[in-house]
Design an enzyme around this catalytic site. Structure first.
Site, PDB file in Angstrom:
ATOM      1  N   ARG A 216       0.843  -1.203   0.000  1.00 19.06           N
ATOM      2  CA  ARG A 216       0.000   0.000   0.000  1.00 19.06           C
ATOM      3  C   ARG A 216       0.874   1.247   0.000  1.00 19.06           C
ATOM      4  O   ARG A 216       0.575   2.235  -0.663  1.00 19.06           O
ATOM      5  CB  ARG A 216      -0.908  -0.008   1.238  1.00 19.06           C
ATOM      6  CG  ARG A 216      -1.970  -1.081   1.163  1.00 19.06           C
ATOM      7  CD  ARG A 216      -3.026  -0.899   2.219  1.00 19.06           C
ATOM      8  NE  ARG A 216      -2.650  -1.430   3.495  1.00 19.06           N
ATOM      9  CZ  ARG A 216      -3.114  -2.571   4.008  1.00 19.06           C
ATOM     10  NH1 ARG A 216      -3.985  -3.299   3.344  1.00 19.06           N
ATOM     11  NH2 ARG A 216      -2.735  -2.977   5.193  1.00 19.06           N
ATOM     12  N   ASP A 254     -16.175  -3.920  -3.845  1.00 21.51           N
ATOM     13  CA  ASP A 254     -16.139  -5.050  -2.895  1.00 21.51           C
ATOM     14  C   ASP A 254     -17.565  -5.577  -2.740  1.00 21.51           C
ATOM     15  O   ASP A 254     -18.532  -4.841  -2.922  1.00 21.51           O
ATOM     16  CB  ASP A 254     -15.590  -4.611  -1.529  1.00 21.51           C
ATOM     17  CG  ASP A 254     -15.072  -5.790  -0.713  1.00 21.51           C
ATOM     18  OD1 ASP A 254     -13.838  -5.990  -0.662  1.00 21.51           O
ATOM     19  OD2 ASP A 254     -15.895  -6.529  -0.126  1.00 21.51           O
ATOM     20  N   SER A 255     -17.663  -6.863  -2.369  1.00 23.60           N
ATOM     21  CA  SER A 255     -18.995  -7.448  -2.209  1.00 23.60           C
ATOM     22  C   SER A 255     -19.564  -7.169  -0.811  1.00 23.60           C
ATOM     23  O   SER A 255     -20.743  -7.385  -0.585  1.00 23.60           O
ATOM     24  CB  SER A 255     -18.935  -8.958  -2.452  1.00 23.60           C
ATOM     25  OG  SER A 255     -17.948  -9.523  -1.629  1.00 23.60           O
ATOM     26  N   CYS A 341      -3.084 -14.612  -2.854  1.00 21.91           N
ATOM     27  CA  CYS A 341      -2.678 -14.949  -1.478  1.00 21.91           C
ATOM     28  C   CYS A 341      -2.898 -16.437  -1.223  1.00 21.91           C
ATOM     29  O   CYS A 341      -3.221 -16.855  -0.125  1.00 21.91           O
ATOM     30  CB  CYS A 341      -3.393 -14.082  -0.454  1.00 21.91           C
ATOM     31  SG  CYS A 341      -5.166 -14.107  -0.589  1.00 21.91           S
TER      32      CYS A 341
HETATM   33  N1  SAH Z   1      -7.311  -5.057  -0.354  1.00 24.80           N
HETATM   34  C1  SAH Z   1      -7.851  -5.230   0.979  1.00 24.80           C
HETATM   35  C2  SAH Z   1      -8.018  -6.669   1.373  1.00 24.80           C
HETATM   36  C3  SAH Z   1      -8.860  -7.506   0.441  1.00 24.80           C
HETATM   37  S1  SAH Z   1      -9.488  -8.960   1.151  1.00 24.80           S
HETATM   38  C4  SAH Z   1      -6.998  -4.471   1.984  1.00 24.80           C
HETATM   39  O1  SAH Z   1      -5.897  -4.004   1.631  1.00 24.80           O
HETATM   40  O2  SAH Z   1      -7.430  -4.326   3.120  1.00 24.80           O
HETATM   41  C5  SAH Z   1     -10.594  -9.530  -0.049  1.00 24.80           C
HETATM   42  C6  SAH Z   1     -11.897  -8.762  -0.155  1.00 24.80           C
HETATM   43  O3  SAH Z   1     -12.594  -9.275  -1.278  1.00 24.80           O
HETATM   44  C7  SAH Z   1     -12.856  -8.885   1.015  1.00 24.80           C
HETATM   45  O4  SAH Z   1     -13.171  -7.604   1.473  1.00 24.80           O
HETATM   46  C8  SAH Z   1     -14.121  -9.556   0.455  1.00 24.80           C
HETATM   47  O5  SAH Z   1     -15.301  -8.981   0.984  1.00 24.80           O
HETATM   48  C9  SAH Z   1     -14.003  -9.249  -1.003  1.00 24.80           C
HETATM   49  N2  SAH Z   1     -14.579 -10.209  -1.973  1.00 24.80           N
HETATM   50  C10 SAH Z   1     -14.473 -11.556  -1.969  1.00 24.80           C
HETATM   51  N3  SAH Z   1     -15.005 -12.066  -3.109  1.00 24.80           N
HETATM   52  C11 SAH Z   1     -15.446 -10.998  -3.840  1.00 24.80           C
HETATM   53  C12 SAH Z   1     -16.056 -10.872  -5.125  1.00 24.80           C
HETATM   54  N4  SAH Z   1     -16.288 -11.932  -5.904  1.00 24.80           N
HETATM   55  N5  SAH Z   1     -16.360  -9.631  -5.554  1.00 24.80           N
HETATM   56  C13 SAH Z   1     -16.110  -8.536  -4.790  1.00 24.80           C
HETATM   57  N6  SAH Z   1     -15.516  -8.614  -3.574  1.00 24.80           N
HETATM   58  C14 SAH Z   1     -15.177  -9.829  -3.103  1.00 24.80           C
END
Ligand code: SAH
Length: 397
Positions: A216, A254-255, A341
């Site tokens: 980040r 995000d979902s 990840c």
């Molecule tokens: N980039 C973030 C962490 C991401 S974790 C950070 O730096 O804090 C993964 C995220 O993907 C979660 O918030 C989860 O709600 C979301 N997610 C999982 N599957 C998804 C999908 N198909 N579409 C949109 N969001 C999704």
């Protein structure tokens, strides 16, 4: 020592253990001598009678032993105090002034298999992934309080042992206060000058994705004047860093509605209301198809698609699809930050997937950097499974 159960390995199965790998799989065991209950300490021997180490046994788990030491030594309070103190000193110098939120103990990577401890300001969050660590929870809490005392923390230790992998260990999910004052709904933390509020009781993981901190910060340095798309944004940590780095416009997808509501709060908390930002609540795989091209930076930070090796083919299709759409949306000179990840996804395979997406997009793409987890997430070199986060930063020419 004679009273401890003995695990005798099959011929040849001692090799990885002799090299320092901390896991013994049930298929490698020839015989167990003595009664064993989950979480107990046992001694591991080769077929030829060589002592290999001491570790936590769990007959219900595929990983039947997690080795703690290759020496014949007492696994009492002093042993764990020493390991905790070593883990803490690794973080001490580095964390000062940069962040008050970091991983204090990273399981196998800190030679404490099955134990995760994260710090968010004055709050510690503890996660026990194995029966062995679960049994020691009381002592570990006491030791953490004692070792942190000179820094006047922690005010609270909260347990977040509510992960699905505990089921494979035959353990129920657990959460609750282990020490100190009740934890507020949101705990405040700071990361490289940006402020965040973390729901340690209910948030994803232990509340925040600490493993992406350096990535980040790297984004922040490149964000000035850029139009940014943050896919799988969670509570907006990448976007907030981008905003504070001078981004022109940010779109978060995000979902999770709760995560996006928190992201909105994070913009205010960091006085970034004036940076144009919009939220799309939905499935990235669908939403990304409806966006107009014209982004300077696209971030793809999805959840693990390949929790098991068998998921690799479908995971590969997922990463390819996302990367292809991201390349389509990017401007000339634009950057893709793409992450996996999943431990099972190797650097090599991940790079090939992104390369094939670049080919299909018809764009010329340069790989400019690989990024992994930061050094509060150390990896035991004998335990490569500990390396999971892989990031490729690509530039569209
Ligand atoms: N980039 C973030 C962490 C991401 S974790 C950070 O730096 O804090 C993964 C995220 O993907 C979660 O918030 C989860 O709600 C979301 N997610 C999982 N599957 C998804 C999908 N198909 N579409 C949109 N969001 C999704």
């Amino acid at each position: 020592m004679v009273t401890l159960p003995r695990i005798i390995l099959k011929r040849g199965k001692e090799k990885p253990v002799l090299r320092g790998h901390p896991w013994v799989f049930s298929g490698a065991v020839a015989k167990i001598e003595g009664e064993v209950s989950p979480g107990e300490v046992g001694q591991v021997y080769s077929q030829g009678g060589q002592f290999l180490g001491l570790g936590h046994i769990n007959p219900h788990s595929q990983i039947i032993v997690r080795l703690l030491t290759q020496k014949k030594e007492e696994l009492g309070e002093e042993f764990f105090r020493e390991r905790i103190s070593r883990a803490m000193s690794l973080r001490e110098d580095w964390s000062r002034k940069k962040t008050n939120a970091y991983r204090v103990i990273n399981g196998e990577g800190d030679f404490l298999p099955g134990l995760i401890v994260d710090r968010y300001g004055e709050t510690l969050v503890l996660q026990c992934l194995t029966a062995g660590m679960d049994r020691l929870k009381g002592m570990l809490t006491h030791l953490l309080v004692k070792e942190f005392r000179p820094q006047s923390i922690p005010h609270s230790i909260y347990e977040r042992s509510d992960v699905a992998t505990r089921r494979e260990e035959g353990l129920a999910e657990n959460r609750g206060l282990l020490f100190g004052k009740d934890v507020p709904e949101f705990v405040e933390m700071e990361e490289y000058g940006c402020r965040f509020r973390v729901n340690v009781k209910k948030g994803q993981k232990t509340g925040f994705y600490l493993d992406q901190r350096e990535n980040r910060f790297f984004l922040k340095e490149l964000s000035e004047g850029k139009k940014i798309l943050d896919c799988f944004s969670y509570t907006g940590a990448f976007s907030v860093h981008a905003g504070s780095g001078g981004a022109k416009e940010v779109t978060l997808v995000d979902s999770s509605e709760e995560a996006l509501a928190m992201a909105e709060e994070h913009f205010s908390l960091n006085q970034l209301e004036k940076v144009p930002h919009r939220f799309i609540r939905g499935d990235v795989f669908e939403s990304i198809r409806g966006l107009e091209p014209g982004y300077d930076i696209v971030i793809l930070d999805p959840p693990p698609f390949a929790k098991k090796r068998g998921h690799l083919p479908s995971a590969s299709r997922g990463y390819k699809d996302l990367s292809l759409w991201a390349f389509r949306l990017l401007n000339k000179e634009g950057l893709l930050f793409t992450f996996s990840c999943s431990h099972h996804m190797s650097w090599d395979l991940f790079q090939k997937i992104v390369f094939s997406a670049a080919l299909d997009s018809g764009k010329s793409v340069q790989l400019i950097r690989r990024m992994g987890h930061p050094w509060d997430h150390p990896i035991n070199l004998c335990h490569p499974e500990g390396e999971y986060l892989k990031g490729l930063i690509c530039k569209v020419l």
